[in-house]
Design a protein around this motif. Structure first.
Motif: not given
Length: 755
Positions: A321-338
């Motif tokens: 869904s590379g839709i030009p009129w939508a904001v496409i969001v990737a996923a990243g890690t956070v600074d938290r470690w279990f």
């Protein structure tokens, strides 16, 4: 007694003032004091003695008591002092700084802190926490009884809201409130396509996914939540004062296009401001995709549409869904470690990974280590002593983490140390047997100790949560996050942004399995840790809601531009954001970078675009007339087709027929000054490898707010297929240095090079 003498009254008031001031000066509060460790005089054997000596010298009445001495994270101490004593302390050799101790509130979802959202300054107070902005959630529904959806602190529902609470079965209208202001379900398409499977008439969440993403975007404040002791604290969404309108269109983990279209259509009619859609579709063509078609209509109505990139990474071209009129969001890690802290019998401690949900007792148990075998086979587990800790090495043989966990559940060992390099382990909360995951490098310490000791032992502490740069920098791009170029359209860089999406703690279905112990013990939880671009999308939806509240006159394009041009391509160590395997991530994975909400509040310049600009883009895509009208409808015409959308990123494609040639691509952009007053910007260009990049003009002089100026970018490069993707950036910096407006450049091989 009466005082009739004015002078006597004045003297008495002055005496009272000095007494109060003196008492205030002697009142003690706790301070954290930073010291320069190398400044300790040689006469002192330890820093404790040095600090104690300093405190004696500044003490007024009694010796202040050291509360803590810090020697790892930083150097210094905490102590109770009066203001006068602090002033005296500042004159001591080695003094760096002193700060009054502050109340610390532990945070759950944690990502608001990771995104630097705070109550004192920036986007939260400027937007009143997203007050009255309406976020439409297209998902699996909602669990309305979750504490995250209580309406305490919320004001009356905005009068402009046109929706209603029609939650259906097991969802009485009284369950809606000033937080959940609307609830509907859409199942006709699902029923028609699969008449054999019952589909309930309800907006109630039967999966947990919808509740999770809703609470990430706009969950209210909830104290004292955790995932079985991990990540304890106060849960809250990115926009905790925004409203939620829920549209259930997914059933049993999936849905059909007709229901999705109906849900989005209703949301537009109801008057939502933001659409959050953590849904993937199979259709690639923009004119066939319900998300593409419906989101164009939503954008036409001034709605910001946010979508998840998908979880098909790490290969390129996995964004459908590379839709030009939508904001496409990737996923990243956070600074938290279990963490599972592994303590060896020789006193060494190793910080590993675990989310084992119970408080297992693993103390000073025999350590079983076999350096030649994996330590995970049924034979080895059967021969291991009971009540022991066994080392399982998944880096040799054909074993993996899930296999190890399954084998352990059938064994009599007490716990396991799992050696693994598979980063996917750190995306999931599954840890059904007591144990800890460590790397091969960390395992060398275990091997050295186990082989040198006649009776090695070990202990494991669970439920540890570590925040900060160690043991890993953040954010890092999740390896399963889909990469661009977008298969539906390659001419615009997708994804647009990266946001937190790995092990995010948020509301969940309280009657579904959140964790397991062994093979047959299922555990439920009101809050769950989930991973994926589904979790990243509502972080952007919430940020867009905050910006909408702070700048109600901004268009969807302006809000998107503000998030993109202020996004950070660096991690918390100021190094380029990396993949989870350690390689540097490209804009095909992270887009413009990791969202920075506070910087987006004041972006300096924005790239705005009208609906007509989007129409012109669709008209340039070589679709048939019917295909084009499917998206833009008959209310627009194709009199001025143009693929050069005024977008805050640049893509230059290399077609198969162009290989070996030297190509020139020219882009035209218009930027709008959205800050108060005049401003002057100068350009800095980071050219892609083997590419000449020229911007004209190199200086933009704005005389007033909302003035628009244009510039051009010309790229000249050789079409070399051996370098399939080359990156750079155009950065406009104002003369004060306050604003830095960054747009990524990608020179990429087009899809026809892969056919």
């Amino acid at each position: 007694m009466e005082l009739h003498n004015p002078m006597a009254l004045f003297v008495l008031l002055m005496l009272w003032f000095f007494l109060v001031h003196a008492a205030s000066a002697q009142k003690r509060s706790t301070y954290i004091v930073h010291m320069d460790k190398p400044s300790m005089p040689k006469a002192f054997s330890t820093h404790h003695f040095w600090y104690s000596s300093i405190l004696k010298s500044v003490s007024i009445n009694s010796d202040p008591k050291l509360l803590y001495v810090y020697d790892n994270a930083f150097h210094g101490f905490s102590v109770s002092l009066s203001k006068d004593e602090v002033e005296s302390l500042k004159k001591s050799p080695g003094f760096v700084s002193a700060y009054a101790d502050a109340v610390v509130t532990p945070d759950t979802t944690h990502t608001p802190d990771f995104l630097s959202l705070n109550t004192a300054s920036g986007l939260w107070p400027a937007s009143e926490y997203g007050k009255d902005v309406i976020i439409g959630m297209i998902d699996t529904g909602i669990w309305p009884e979750s504490p995250s959806f209580k309406d305490h602190g919320m004001t009356a529902v905005p009068a402009r809201w046109k929706g209603s609470c029609r939650g259906g079965e097991e969802f009485n209208s009284s369950l809606c409130n000033k937080k959940i202001i609307g609830a509907r379900y859409f199942n006709e398409g699902q029923r028609a396509g699969d008449s054999t499977t019952p589909v309930p008439n309800t907006a109630r969440d039967d999966d947990g996914h919808g509740s999770h993403v809703s609470s990430i975007a706009a969950g209210n404040f909830v104290d004292g939540v955790s995932f079985f002791g991990y990540a304890p604290g106060t849960a809250r969404g990115v926009a905790p004062r925004a409203r939620l309108a829920v549209y259930k269109a997914l059933w049993g983990g999936g849905g059909v296009s007709s229901d999705i279209l109906a849900a989005i259509d209703q949301a537009v009619a109801d008057g939502v401001d933001i659409l959050s859609i953590s849904v993937g579709v199979q259709q690639i063509n923009l004119y066939e995709s319900p998300l593409s078609i419906a989101s164009f209509g939503a954008r036409e109505k001034g709605i910001v549409v946010c979508m998840s990139a998908g979880n098909r990474g790490p290969s390129v071209r996995t964004i459908r869904s590379g839709i030009p009129w939508a904001v496409i969001v990737a996923a990243g890690t956070v600074d938290r470690w279990f963490a599972g802290n592994l303590s060896l019998g020789n006193g060494k401690t190793i910080i590993g990974w675990t989310t084992f949900p119970a408080t297992a007792i693993v103390r000073n148990l025999p350590l079983v280590y076999n350096q030649s075998l994996s330590g995970c086979t049924a034979t080895e587990l059967g021969e291991a002593p009971e009540n022991s800790i066994i080392v399982c090495n998944t880096t040799i043989g054909n074993t993996d983490f899930d296999t190890v966990m399954g084998g352990l559940s059938n064994s009599n060992v007490k716990a396991a140390i799992v050696i693994a390099e598979d980063t996917s382990i750190f995306r999931f909360n599954t840890f059904p047997y007591p144990g800890v995951v460590i790397t091969a490098a960390q395992a060398q310490q275990v091997a050295d100790y186990a082989l040198s000791s006649a009776a090695p032992t070990a202990s494991i502490n669970f439920h540890e949560t570590i925040l900060g740069k160690e043991p890993r920098a953040a954010p890092a791009l999740s390896d399963d996050s889909s990469r661009g170029p977008g298969r539906s359209y390659e001419g615009i860089l997708k994804p647009d942004l990266m946001a937190p999406g790995v092990l995010i703690l948020a509301a969940f279905h309280p009657q579904l399995t959140a964790a397991r112990i062994g093979r047959n013990i299922d555990l439920a939880s009101d809050y769950n840790l989930l991973s994926g671009t589904s979790m990243a999308c509502p972080h952007i939806s919430g940020t867009a809601a905050l910006l909408k509240a702070a700048h109600p006159d901004w268009s969807p394009a302006a809000i998107q531009s503000a998030m993109m041009t202020t996004a950070d391509p660096l991690d918390n160590t100021n190094a380029p954001i990396r993949e989870q395997d350690g390689s540097v991530a490209s804009p095909l994975g992270i887009g413009s970078g990791h969202v920075d909400p506070n910087r987006a509040l004041h972006p300096g310049l924005v790239y705005d675009a009208s609906v007509q600009d989007l129409v012109n883009l669709v008209c340039s895509m070589n679709f048939t007339r019917n295909q084009t009208q499917t998206i833009i409808r008959s209310s627009y015409n194709c009199s001025n087709p143009s693929s050069d959308l005024n977008y805050p990123s640049f893509v230059a494609l290399i077609r198969a027929a162009e290989i070996g040639r030297t190509l020139t691509r020219r882009f035209q952009r218009i930027v709008t000054n959205v800050e108060d007053g005049a401003a002057t910007y100068k350009v800095m260009v980071e050219a892609p490898i083997n590419t000449t990049a020229v911007v004209r003009p190199q200086t933009l002089v704005f005389r007033k707010k909302y003035e628009k100026l244009s510039y051009s970018l010309t790229l000249r490069y050789k079409a070399d297929i051996e370098i399939q993707h080359k990156e750079g950036a155009v950065i406009w910096i104002d003369q004060t240095g306050k604003y830095r407006v960054r747009s990524p450049i990608m020179v990429s091989a087009a899809a026809d090079n892969f056919e």
